[in-house]
Design a protein around this motif. Structure first.
Motif, PDB file in Angstrom:
ATOM      1  N   THR A   1      25.993   2.820  24.900  1.00 57.45           N
ATOM      2  CA  THR A   1      27.392   3.203  25.122  1.00 57.45           C
ATOM      3  C   THR A   1      27.608   4.686  24.820  1.00 57.45           C
ATOM      4  O   THR A   1      28.552   5.291  25.348  1.00 57.45           O
ATOM      5  CB  THR A   1      28.335   2.352  24.251  1.00 57.45           C
ATOM      6  OG1 THR A   1      28.172   2.688  22.862  1.00 57.45           O
ATOM      7  CG2 THR A   1      28.082   0.868  24.454  1.00 57.45           C
ATOM      8  N   LEU A   2      26.764   5.261  23.982  1.00 58.31           N
ATOM      9  CA  LEU A   2      26.899   6.675  23.631  1.00 58.31           C
ATOM     10  C   LEU A   2      26.296   7.593  24.688  1.00 58.31           C
ATOM     11  O   LEU A   2      26.841   8.662  24.979  1.00 58.31           O
ATOM     12  CB  LEU A   2      26.237   6.950  22.285  1.00 58.31           C
ATOM     13  CG  LEU A   2      26.886   6.322  21.044  1.00 58.31           C
ATOM     14  CD1 LEU A   2      26.020   6.575  19.810  1.00 58.31           C
ATOM     15  CD2 LEU A   2      28.291   6.868  20.820  1.00 58.31           C
ATOM     16  N   ILE A   3      25.161   7.174  25.266  1.00 59.74           N
ATOM     17  CA  ILE A   3      24.431   8.093  26.145  1.00 59.74           C
ATOM     18  C   ILE A   3      24.718   7.889  27.625  1.00 59.74           C
ATOM     19  O   ILE A   3      24.327   8.727  28.445  1.00 59.74           O
ATOM     20  CB  ILE A   3      22.902   7.982  25.914  1.00 59.74           C
ATOM     21  CG1 ILE A   3      22.376   6.622  26.366  1.00 59.74           C
ATOM     22  CG2 ILE A   3      22.563   8.233  24.460  1.00 59.74           C
ATOM     23  CD1 ILE A   3      20.852   6.497  26.300  1.00 59.74           C
ATOM     24  N   ARG A   4      25.399   6.822  27.991  1.00 59.17           N
ATOM     25  CA  ARG A   4      25.529   6.500  29.419  1.00 59.17           C
ATOM     26  C   ARG A   4      26.300   7.572  30.193  1.00 59.17           C
ATOM     27  O   ARG A   4      26.082   7.749  31.400  1.00 59.17           O
ATOM     28  CB  ARG A   4      26.182   5.137  29.598  1.00 59.17           C
ATOM     29  CG  ARG A   4      27.596   5.020  29.051  1.00 59.17           C
ATOM     30  CD  ARG A   4      28.107   3.605  29.161  1.00 59.17           C
ATOM     31  NE  ARG A   4      29.411   3.458  28.529  1.00 59.17           N
ATOM     32  CZ  ARG A   4      30.041   2.295  28.410  1.00 59.17           C
ATOM     33  NH1 ARG A   4      29.476   1.188  28.895  1.00 59.17           N
ATOM     34  NH2 ARG A   4      31.213   2.237  27.810  1.00 59.17           N
ATOM     35  N   GLU A   5      27.202   8.301  29.499  1.00 61.54           N
ATOM     36  CA  GLU A   5      27.941   9.373  30.174  1.00 61.54           C
ATOM     37  C   GLU A   5      27.232  10.722  30.051  1.00 61.54           C
ATOM     38  O   GLU A   5      27.717  11.724  30.580  1.00 61.54           O
ATOM     39  CB  GLU A   5      29.363   9.474  29.604  1.00 61.54           C
ATOM     40  CG  GLU A   5      30.199   8.213  29.748  1.00 61.54           C
ATOM     41  CD  GLU A   5      30.406   7.810  31.188  1.00 61.54           C
ATOM     42  OE1 GLU A   5      30.450   8.715  32.047  1.00 61.54           O
ATOM     43  OE2 GLU A   5      30.532   6.597  31.463  1.00 61.54           O
ATOM     44  N   ARG A   6      26.135  10.749  29.287  1.00 57.83           N
ATOM     45  CA  ARG A   6      25.315  11.957  29.114  1.00 57.83           C
ATOM     46  C   ARG A   6      26.098  13.122  28.500  1.00 57.83           C
ATOM     47  O   ARG A   6      25.824  14.285  28.778  1.00 57.83           O
ATOM     48  CB  ARG A   6      24.693  12.379  30.450  1.00 57.83           C
ATOM     49  CG  ARG A   6      23.781  11.312  31.053  1.00 57.83           C
ATOM     50  CD  ARG A   6      23.299  11.686  32.439  1.00 57.83           C
ATOM     51  NE  ARG A   6      22.364  10.700  32.966  1.00 57.83           N
ATOM     52  CZ  ARG A   6      22.740   9.565  33.568  1.00 57.83           C
ATOM     53  NH1 ARG A   6      24.036   9.298  33.712  1.00 57.83           N
ATOM     54  NH2 ARG A   6      21.838   8.717  34.021  1.00 57.83           N
ATOM     55  N   GLU A   7      27.047  12.785  27.652  1.00 60.78           N
ATOM     56  CA  GLU A   7      27.831  13.817  26.976  1.00 60.78           C
ATOM     57  C   GLU A   7      27.037  14.327  25.769  1.00 60.78           C
ATOM     58  O   GLU A   7      26.483  13.532  25.002  1.00 60.78           O
ATOM     59  CB  GLU A   7      29.176  13.209  26.535  1.00 60.78           C
ATOM     60  CG  GLU A   7      30.239  14.235  26.232  1.00 60.78           C
ATOM     61  CD  GLU A   7      30.140  14.758  24.813  1.00 60.78           C
ATOM     62  OE1 GLU A   7      29.798  13.966  23.912  1.00 60.78           O
ATOM     63  OE2 GLU A   7      30.387  15.971  24.606  1.00 60.78           O
ATOM     64  N   ARG A   8      26.942  15.631  25.598  1.00 60.75           N
ATOM     65  CA  ARG A   8      26.015  16.224  24.637  1.00 60.75           C
ATOM     66  C   ARG A   8      26.245  15.736  23.207  1.00 60.75           C
ATOM     67  O   ARG A   8      25.293  15.362  22.519  1.00 60.75           O
ATOM     68  CB  ARG A   8      26.118  17.752  24.685  1.00 60.75           C
ATOM     69  CG  ARG A   8      25.629  18.350  25.984  1.00 60.75           C
ATOM     70  CD  ARG A   8      25.699  19.868  25.966  1.00 60.75           C
ATOM     71  NE  ARG A   8      24.834  20.438  24.943  1.00 60.75           N
ATOM     72  CZ  ARG A   8      24.612  21.743  24.804  1.00 60.75           C
ATOM     73  NH1 ARG A   8      25.205  22.604  25.625  1.00 60.75           N
ATOM     74  NH2 ARG A   8      23.811  22.182  23.863  1.00 60.75           N
ATOM     75  N   VAL A   9      27.497  15.748  22.759  1.00 64.10           N
ATOM     76  CA  VAL A   9      27.785  15.343  21.377  1.00 64.10           C
ATOM     77  C   VAL A   9      27.419  13.874  21.157  1.00 64.10           C
ATOM     78  O   VAL A   9      26.832  13.506  20.134  1.00 64.10           O
ATOM     79  CB  VAL A   9      29.267  15.590  21.034  1.00 64.10           C
ATOM     80  CG1 VAL A   9      29.608  15.027  19.654  1.00 64.10           C
ATOM     81  CG2 VAL A   9      29.580  17.086  21.085  1.00 64.10           C
TER      82      VAL A   9
END
Length: 293
Positions: free
Chosen positions: A256-264
């Motif tokens: 759920t954290l990495i699926r949008e590939r947002e750096r933070v």
């Protein structure tokens, strides 16, 4: 004035060894401790435990120094690393190489103190892995796999320390660590992907491309499958497998954290792998304490 200068210089060495950011030490420590406990069937020799903990800290610190030495020209082009002591010129390359040599020598002295010939011989490829990893980013498509070997080499060394041999299960544990390292370091590489593309560094995040999230989750799955196989082979109990289930839950949250590939968020997922390693280690310890009594 001299005291302040010395304090500043020691602070730069501290940062060069990344002691202000212990996540790397923890990600190296947990699989090492898996090997220490499993090789001793839950009753490790405490001098071995101490040597491997101190050795982990020293070799992780040495690895950070040589990494910054290898990447000193690249790091200045990456926002997150531009102010590292070596890149910023606060520490010279000569100082960095001396620091790497001293840390490596101290780690080797610890191995010598164990007096186990096989462990002493295995410390040589361990040093080679630590020293050469930073340079693999020039030509390996997935240098994170090499990192996994370097970070996991304490596992077969732990078996050698307790058993004077390295059984197949140790190499399976090492392979599990390779998949885990590819997963968490891909999350880390996703943070710097744009900068790495500009400067020509190779990472798994670049190699996997648009399949990066799927690759991370596949590597997590392979890690759990191999660790479950180790548990079956060693006849570990329900506590261990419950720990693997908890670890799987943490890994699922990382999706759920990495699926949008947002750096933070990707960096947060990387940091939270500490809890994956910790949960598995606690599961191993408690399984032997509660089930094997």
């Amino acid at each position: 004035m001299e005291f302040l200068q010395l304090r500043s210089r020691l602070g730069d060495y501290f940062k060069l060894m990344r002691l202000d950011k212990p996540i790397g030490i923890l990600l190296l420590l947990w699989p090492t401790l898996w090997g220490v406990w499993l090789s001793a069937e839950g009753r490790p020799e405490w001098p071995v435990v101490l040597v491997f903990i101190l050795g982990t800290i020293l070799m992780r610190s040495a690895g950070c120094v040589i990494n910054d030495f290898a990447d000193r020209d690249f790091d200045r082009h990456v926002e997150r690393t531009a102010q590292r002591p070596l890149t910023a010129g606060r520490v010279t390359t000569r100082e960095a190489l001396w620091l790497f040599a001293i840390l490596s020598a101290l780690a080797f002295l610890l191995v010598l103190a164990l007096g186990r010939p096989l462990v002493i011989w295995m410390s040589l490829p361990a040093l080679l892995l630590a020293a050469s990893y930073p340079f693999t980013k020039r030509f390996f498509a997935i240098p994170q796999a090499y990192l996994g070997i370097a970070f996991g080499f304490g596992i077969p060394m732990a078996y050698a320390a307790h058993l004077d041999t390295v059984p197949p299960v140790a190499w399976i544990l090492l392979l599990a660590n390779v998949f885990w390292a590819v997963a968490y370091d891909t999350e880390y590489a996703m943070v710097d992907r744009n900068d790495d593309l500009k400067i020509g560094i190779r990472t798994s995040a670049i190699t996997f491309g648009r399949f990066d999230v799927a690759a991370v989750m596949a590597c997590y799955a392979a890690t759990l499958a191999l660790l479950a196989g180790v548990g079956v082979y060693l006849k570990l109990g329900g506590v261990y497998f419950f720990a693997l289930l908890l670890a799987a839950g943490i890994m699922g949250w990382h999706y759920t954290l990495i699926r949008e590939r947002e750096r933070v968020a990707c960096f947060k997922a990387f940091l939270n792998n500490n809890y994956v390693g910790l949960v598995i280690f606690v599961g191993i310890v408690l399984d032997y304490l509660l089930v094997r009594q």
